[in-house]
Design a protein around this motif. Structure first.
Motif, PDB file in Angstrom:
ATOM      1  N   PHE A  88      -0.383  -1.180  -2.518  1.00 51.49           N
ATOM      2  CA  PHE A  88      -1.598  -0.500  -2.979  1.00 51.49           C
ATOM      3  C   PHE A  88      -1.347   0.970  -3.268  1.00 51.49           C
ATOM      4  CE2 PHE A  88      -5.453  -3.002  -3.425  1.00 51.49           C
ATOM      5  CZ  PHE A  88      -4.853  -4.242  -3.302  1.00 51.49           C
ATOM      6  N   TRP A  89      -0.350   1.538  -2.579  1.00 56.85           N
ATOM      7  CA  TRP A  89      -0.041   2.926  -2.875  1.00 56.85           C
ATOM      8  C   TRP A  89       0.749   3.034  -4.192  1.00 56.85           C
ATOM      9  CZ3 TRP A  89      -1.682   7.460  -2.540  1.00 56.85           C
ATOM     10  CH2 TRP A  89      -0.853   8.571  -2.803  1.00 56.85           C
ATOM     11  N   THR A  90       1.785   2.209  -4.351  1.00 53.18           N
ATOM     12  CA  THR A  90       2.628   2.371  -5.538  1.00 53.18           C
ATOM     13  C   THR A  90       1.937   1.823  -6.789  1.00 53.18           C
ATOM     14  OG1 THR A  90       3.778   0.359  -4.911  1.00 53.18           O
ATOM     15  CG2 THR A  90       4.844   2.409  -4.318  1.00 53.18           C
ATOM     16  N   ARG A  91       1.236   0.698  -6.681  1.00 51.30           N
ATOM     17  CA  ARG A  91       0.639   0.104  -7.890  1.00 51.30           C
ATOM     18  C   ARG A  91      -0.750   0.615  -8.214  1.00 51.30           C
ATOM     19  NH1 ARG A  91       1.678  -6.089  -7.964  1.00 51.30           N
ATOM     20  NH2 ARG A  91      -0.166  -5.973  -9.285  1.00 51.30           N
ATOM     21  N   HIS A  92      -1.520   0.959  -7.160  1.00 51.64           N
ATOM     22  CA  HIS A  92      -2.931   1.308  -7.424  1.00 51.64           C
ATOM     23  C   HIS A  92      -3.292   2.724  -6.975  1.00 51.64           C
ATOM     24  CE1 HIS A  92      -3.389  -2.897  -8.372  1.00 51.64           C
ATOM     25  NE2 HIS A  92      -3.069  -3.260  -7.152  1.00 51.64           N
ATOM     26  N   GLN A  93      -2.335   3.474  -6.413  1.00 49.70           N
ATOM     27  CA  GLN A  93      -2.613   4.826  -5.894  1.00 49.70           C
ATOM     28  C   GLN A  93      -3.771   4.832  -4.898  1.00 49.70           C
ATOM     29  OE1 GLN A  93      -1.771   4.661  -9.512  1.00 49.70           O
ATOM     30  NE2 GLN A  93       0.180   4.811  -8.421  1.00 49.70           N
ATOM     31  N   VAL A  94      -3.843   3.773  -4.103  1.00 53.55           N
ATOM     32  CA  VAL A  94      -4.858   3.699  -3.052  1.00 53.55           C
ATOM     33  C   VAL A  94      -4.112   3.684  -1.720  1.00 53.55           C
ATOM     34  CG1 VAL A  94      -6.612   2.222  -1.982  1.00 53.55           C
ATOM     35  CG2 VAL A  94      -6.485   2.405  -4.483  1.00 53.55           C
ATOM     36  N   LEU A  95      -4.446   4.634  -0.825  1.00 54.87           N
ATOM     37  CA  LEU A  95      -3.774   4.658   0.479  1.00 54.87           C
ATOM     38  C   LEU A  95      -4.668   3.968   1.509  1.00 54.87           C
ATOM     39  CD1 LEU A  95      -1.212   5.614   1.901  1.00 54.87           C
ATOM     40  CD2 LEU A  95      -2.369   7.766   2.422  1.00 54.87           C
ATOM     41  N   LEU A  96      -4.204   2.820   2.009  1.00 58.53           N
ATOM     42  CA  LEU A  96      -4.986   2.047   2.981  1.00 58.53           C
ATOM     43  C   LEU A  96      -4.564   2.405   4.401  1.00 58.53           C
ATOM     44  CD1 LEU A  96      -4.611  -1.436   1.260  1.00 58.53           C
ATOM     45  CD2 LEU A  96      -6.718  -0.099   1.412  1.00 58.53           C
ATOM     46  N   ASP A  97      -5.499   2.309   5.343  1.00 57.93           N
ATOM     47  CA  ASP A  97      -5.100   2.433   6.745  1.00 57.93           C
ATOM     48  C   ASP A  97      -4.661   1.034   7.192  1.00 57.93           C
ATOM     49  OD1 ASP A  97      -6.772   1.688   9.527  1.00 57.93           O
ATOM     50  OD2 ASP A  97      -7.710   1.085   7.643  1.00 57.93           O
ATOM     51  N   PRO A  98      -3.951   0.909   8.316  1.00 60.33           N
ATOM     52  CA  PRO A  98      -3.433  -0.422   8.688  1.00 60.33           C
ATOM     53  C   PRO A  98      -4.525  -1.471   8.966  1.00 60.33           C
ATOM     54  CG  PRO A  98      -2.717   1.283  10.276  1.00 60.33           C
ATOM     55  CD  PRO A  98      -3.391   1.983   9.157  1.00 60.33           C
TER      56      PRO A  98
END
Ligand SMILES: *Cc1c(COP(=O)(O)O)cnc(C)c1O
Length: 468
Positions: free
Chosen positions: A380-390
């Protein structure tokens, strides 16, 4: 008695019906069960249409009012709700948006003072306790034991509140420095952080011992900020309606089918979703997501509720094997029959599994393990620039594996990633991406805590000195 949403009964049938304020002060029902409203109000399509145009606090007032009944006037409740959500860093309270190009939507539940979804319930509960004490007189002294997140959300819910003191125990040296800072930098005189020289289990044991000391409990008017408090569930019902309305607006489809994916530990959050659906919220299915601690996902796939071992994971707030709110749902699965609930829960306490017949089409479930969590954060970070929490990442991993035909999936993101820099570093090789200005600010503040040995005597003596 006509069943009313503002009369509360125990799942085990052993209490007389009580009103809302009594239910809030009672927490756990006196017969060991959990309190539930005697009925759910049904919301008509026309009302849903009206609700879809309200602001978050306006919607919260409408959703909560039938459950509150006569204990608070509409004006009082409006004021309580507005005050509870004014501490959030956005007027939307729970922003909803598409997650990059993934096809999923996200509801950010972490815009409160401690950056985790428990603020949504505990900001409201703190104000509610204060309002009830003002009406009835008296004081409340809250004692809790935490391994991390709940303690800080509870502290921020009652800091500075008249008539309330809070004492939170945590294991010295065993919570993350960030978690400790979120608790021990609060400088209101009614907040006491007790760094216990022992483990989390020592804290839990001391908590039980103090609550079992009935003369002390009564004399000092002890209370808990229990995760089973009905007011906590009620506050969470609101964002299921809100989320559904926002997704419909953003997809431009007023009839969009919706699945909501919920990272689950104690079954409180997802039970609020069940209440919303029972009231008529436009949600087709709830998708329950667990990590390796999967008693609940196993239950929904097999119909058997059987205890397992607790495994520590990257999503610690979901590391739970016995879900304290599950009994509320079980009540409906067992035909609203308190005798069957009581027998099932007593059997479970004695080590037996609970088995139910049939399926509930309102639920689906899945499990996201550590490898999937890390992979989902990376993707989600590399493909969508969304940083998720665990925690959110466990949900997203499960959502990707369990799409619902023709429906949009809304994932609940329960914490800000900045609270879990170690997990983010493990996923991305760089934890510095996970920051939040509110957390940075804490680093320069002094800690205010008291070191105590893990004994009932030490904790009671500490409290007695501070309770008038
Ligand atoms: C408490 C918590 C959960 C689990 O919620 P339950 O109501 O216990 O199911 C999930 N994520 C985070 C970050 C939490 O703090």
């Amino acid at each position: 008695m006509t069943p009313s949403p503002s009369l509360y009964l125990s799942t085990r049938g052993g209490t007389r019906p009580v009103g809302f304020a009594d239910a809030v002060m009672m927490g756990l029902a006196t017969d060991g069960g959990l309190l539930l409203p005697a009925a759910f109000p049904r919301v008509s399509p026309k009302t849903l249409e009206e609700w879809s145009r309200l602001s978050y606090p306006q919607l919260a007032l409408e959703v909560m009012a039938p459950f509150v009944g006569e204990d608070f006037s509409r004006e009082e409740l409006r004021e309580l709700v507005e005050r509870s959500y004014a501490t959030f860093d956005t007027p939307d309270v729970v922003p909803v948006s598409p997650m990059g190009k993934s096809g999923l939507f996200v509801a950010e539940l972490y815009h409160g003072p401690t950056l985790a979804f428990k603020d949504i319930a505990l900001q409201f509960l703190g104000n509610l306790f204060q309002a009830i004490l003002r009406k009835r007189g008296g004081a409340l002294n809250i004692l809790g034991a935490t391994s991390g997140d709940t303690g800080s959300a509870a502290i921020h819910g009652v800091r500075g509140k008249e008539g309330i003191q809070i004492f939170i125990m945590y294991p010295e040296g065993r919570v993350s420095p960030l978690q400790e800072r979120q608790m021990a930098t609060v400088d209101d005189p009614n907040v006491h952080c007790l760094a216990i020289q022992g483990t989390f289990d020592d804290g839990q044991r001391v908590l039980k011992e103090v609550f079992n000391d009935l003369p002390f409990k009564e004399a000092k008017r002890l209370g808990a900020v229990n995760s089973v408090n009905w007011a906590r569930i009620l506050a969470q019902v609101v964002y299921y309606f809100w989320g559904a309305f926002q997704v419909r607006r953003q997809t431009g489809n007023p009839d969009a089918l919706l699945q909501v994916c919920v990272p689950t530990g104690n079954f409180g959050d997802i039970f609020a979703g069940f209440v919303a659906m029972s009231m008529g919220a436009p949600i087709r299915r709830l998708l329950l997501a667990t990590n390796e601690n999967d008693i609940l996902s196993r239950f929904f796939r097999t119909g058997v509720y059987r205890r397992g071992e607790v495994h520590p994971t990257l999503s610690p707030s979901m590391d739970i094997q016995v879900a304290s709110n599950f009994e509320r749902y079980l009540y409906y699965r067992l035909g609203e029959d308190p005798a069957r609930v009581k027998a099932a829960m007593e059997g479970f306490a004695a080590g037996l599994p609970i088995q139910v017949e049939g399926e509930d089409p309102r639920f689906a479930a899945g499990r996201g393990d550590t490898a999937m969590t890390l992979e989902t954060i990376r993707e989600f970070w590399t493909r969508h620039q969304v940083l998720l929490d665990p925690h959110g990442a466990v949900g997203v991993a499960v959502a990707l594996q369990n799409p619902l035909e023709g429906a949009v999936t809304l994932c609940l993101e329960t914490a800000h990633p900045g609270k879990f820099p170690a997990a983010i570093a493990q996923a991305l090789g760089d934890g510095s991406l996970a920051t939040h200005p509110a957390l940075e600010k804490l680093k320069s503040l002094p800690l205010r805590k008291s070191l105590l040995p893990p004994t009932k005597e030490a904790v009671e003596a500490f409290m007695a000195e501070r309770i008038p």
